[in-house]
Design a protein around this motif. Structure first.
Motif, PDB file in Angstrom:
ATOM      1  N   UNK A  41    -104.425   5.518 -74.460  1.00 61.70           N
ATOM      2  CA  UNK A  41    -103.497   5.147 -73.384  1.00 61.70           C
ATOM      3  C   UNK A  41    -104.152   4.174 -72.404  1.00 61.70           C
ATOM      4  N   UNK A  42    -103.382   3.202 -71.941  1.00 60.76           N
ATOM      5  CA  UNK A  42    -103.890   2.235 -70.971  1.00 60.76           C
ATOM      6  C   UNK A  42    -104.193   2.956 -69.658  1.00 60.76           C
ATOM      7  N   UNK A  43    -105.348   2.688 -69.028  1.00 67.75           N
ATOM      8  CA  UNK A  43    -105.689   3.399 -67.786  1.00 67.75           C
ATOM      9  C   UNK A  43    -104.697   3.154 -66.654  1.00 67.75           C
ATOM     10  N   UNK A  44    -103.915   2.082 -66.738  1.00 71.05           N
ATOM     11  CA  UNK A  44    -102.940   1.781 -65.686  1.00 71.05           C
ATOM     12  C   UNK A  44    -101.504   1.891 -66.197  1.00 71.05           C
ATOM     13  N   UNK A  45    -101.282   2.732 -67.202  1.00 70.35           N
ATOM     14  CA  UNK A  45     -99.908   2.875 -67.690  1.00 70.35           C
ATOM     15  C   UNK A  45     -99.044   3.547 -66.616  1.00 70.35           C
ATOM     16  N   UNK A  46     -97.806   3.120 -66.461  1.00 68.24           N
ATOM     17  CA  UNK A  46     -96.931   3.786 -65.492  1.00 68.24           C
ATOM     18  C   UNK A  46     -96.456   5.136 -66.031  1.00 68.24           C
ATOM     19  N   UNK A  47     -96.323   6.107 -65.137  1.00 67.22           N
ATOM     20  CA  UNK A  47     -95.771   7.422 -65.478  1.00 67.22           C
ATOM     21  C   UNK A  47     -94.835   7.833 -64.352  1.00 67.22           C
ATOM     22  N   UNK A  48     -93.555   7.958 -64.662  1.00 61.22           N
ATOM     23  CA  UNK A  48     -92.591   8.383 -63.646  1.00 61.22           C
ATOM     24  C   UNK A  48     -91.347   8.914 -64.336  1.00 61.22           C
ATOM     25  N   UNK A  49     -90.547   9.645 -63.599  1.00 62.79           N
ATOM     26  CA  UNK A  49     -89.252  10.112 -64.082  1.00 62.79           C
ATOM     27  C   UNK A  49     -88.185   9.503 -63.176  1.00 62.79           C
ATOM     28  N   UNK A  50     -87.184   8.922 -63.780  1.00 62.05           N
ATOM     29  CA  UNK A  50     -86.120   8.214 -63.074  1.00 62.05           C
ATOM     30  C   UNK A  50     -85.579   9.030 -61.904  1.00 62.05           C
ATOM     31  N   UNK A  51     -85.387   8.418 -60.723  1.00 64.93           N
ATOM     32  CA  UNK A  51     -84.884   9.144 -59.542  1.00 64.93           C
ATOM     33  C   UNK A  51     -83.601   9.904 -59.842  1.00 64.93           C
TER      34      UNK A  51
END
Length: 398
Positions: A164-174
């Motif tokens: 995995x890229x160290x700066x990959x985004x991780x979020x769940x849609x609002x």
């Protein structure tokens, strides 16, 4: 709704899809366009066949279509970003999806994510992911009139192994926080983006490549080229599910595109479209209905497969065994050939698995496995496929 011309042959399971008009204004020189619904509707395509559309750096875009839930978990060689696209069939496009994430070693479920059409979902590297897993008796849901209806999915992933890229985004849609659920203290990484609702953002990274969500782009500047996938558009030029190849050095007027995905690489030029844009690849061996069937029992080394009945097979390694649904095992085996026996780790119901990392292995989780020499893998898989497929089985669904 735009109907197909009489000269356009399309797969019968796509009869409810919406297609762009056959005549549209031309694009600038060098820019190529393929509507992914048109590709997935080709009569000779197979279900759950991930075909490569284009590459940049060590990553690629893939397309798959299916009228059945996925019948195996997958251990991928990089982070994988999957998007259930909209087909224009309102009934199918409204179907909710659920993907499970499991521990690679134990197979234990660690969490799940609920998603829908035009959501992007991360299948995190280092875990098993299984979209749409069925429960016993493993019968897929049917639409009214017992009709098959088909969806299509776009996947962004590596074709070489990358952590995995160290700066990959991780979020769940609002507002969608309830969509992601962990089953214990060790939660998998959750990433869910609603592509028709959420703000413009970086969606994912694989090595030096990236996938971005563009909202109301006026133009797309592509010094190294890339691929632009239309999510929503207005006007006559662009249509939902269009995929555009922008050659290196392009500055593209994006008028009419409301939302799109942009795949490019920071260090490498995007490669031109693959042969899939013109012609789908042939399978490595013939579909079940186009050659002589085999019969059980099947024996190779320590692996033995017997018929329990028309629905189930007993897979044994040594003194221990597991029961596996014959229909889904046959589906599973045919896909190994479609993907050139280079697909990573796959596991279907009953724990039956295939692993091509560091060789080729067939086995059952917890029971053991057999190694198969590269020169024998095709013959072994085809013989088992023809032996295990149940009566009435067909590969080309309609």
């Amino acid at each position: 709704m735009h109907h197909a011309s009489h000269s356009t042959q399309r797969h019968p399971t796509t009869r409810h899809w919406r297609f762009p008009p056959s005549a549209r204004p031309a694009l600038p020189p060098g820019v190529r366009r393929l509507n992914l619904r048109e590709l997935a509707a080709r009569p000779r395509r197979f279900e759950h066949h991930l075909v490569v559309l284009g590459r940049a750096g060590d990553a690629q875009l893939e397309l798959a279509t299916a009228s059945e839930p996925l019948y195996f978990s997958h251990g991928n060689i990089s982070d994988e970003y999957a998007i259930s696209m909209n087909s224009g069939d309102a009934l199918f496009d409204s179907v909710p999806f659920r993907t499970f994430f499991a521990d690679r070693q134990s197979g234990e479920d660690l969490g799940r994510i609920n998603h829908r059409s035009w959501d992007l979902v991360l299948h995190p590297h280092g875990y098993l992911h299984w979209p749409g897993r069925l429960r016993p008796p493993f019968t897929p849901p049917r639409f009214p009139g017992d009709e098959r209806r088909t969806g299509l999915s776009l996947v962004y992933c590596g074709y070489r192994s990358h952590p995995p890229h160290p700066e990959r985004p991780l979020s769940v849609s609002p507002g969608r926080e309830d969509a992601a659920k962990s089953y214990g203290p060790k939660a998998p990484p959750f990433h869910l983006v609603g592509l028709k609702q959420d703000d413009a953002q970086l969606l994912g990274r694989v090595d030096t490549s990236s996938l971005e969500l563009l909202v109301q782009p006026r133009e797309v500047v592509a010094p190294r080229g890339g691929y632009l996938c239309v999510v929503t558009a207005s006007g006559e030029v662009h249509a939902e599910c269009d995929l555009l190849f922008l050659p290196p050095g392009t500055t593209f007027d994006a008028s009419g595109i409301e939302r799109a995905l942009w795949f490019s690489d920071a260090e490498h030029e995007a490669e031109p479209p693959t042969q899939v844009w013109e012609q789908l690849p042939e399978p490595d061996f013939l579909p079940f209905e186009e050659a002589e069937p085999g019969s059980l029992p099947f024996v190779q080394g320590e692996l033995k497969v017997d018929a329990v009945d028309d629905q189930f097979a007993r897979v044994s390694i040594g003194e221990r065994s597991s029961e596996v649904p014959r229909y889904w095992l046959a589906r599973f085996l045919f896909r190994l050939g479609l993907h050139g026996y280079q697909i990573g780790y796959l596991e279907t119901y009953g724990g039956f698995f295939y692993d091509d990392q560091g060789g080729h292995r067939l086995g059952v989780r917890g029971l053991g496995s057999i190694d198969i020499a590269p020169e024998n893998i095709r013959d072994t898989v085809e013989r088992l496929y023809r032996a295990v497929a149940p009566p009435g089985y067909v590969e080309r669904l309609s």
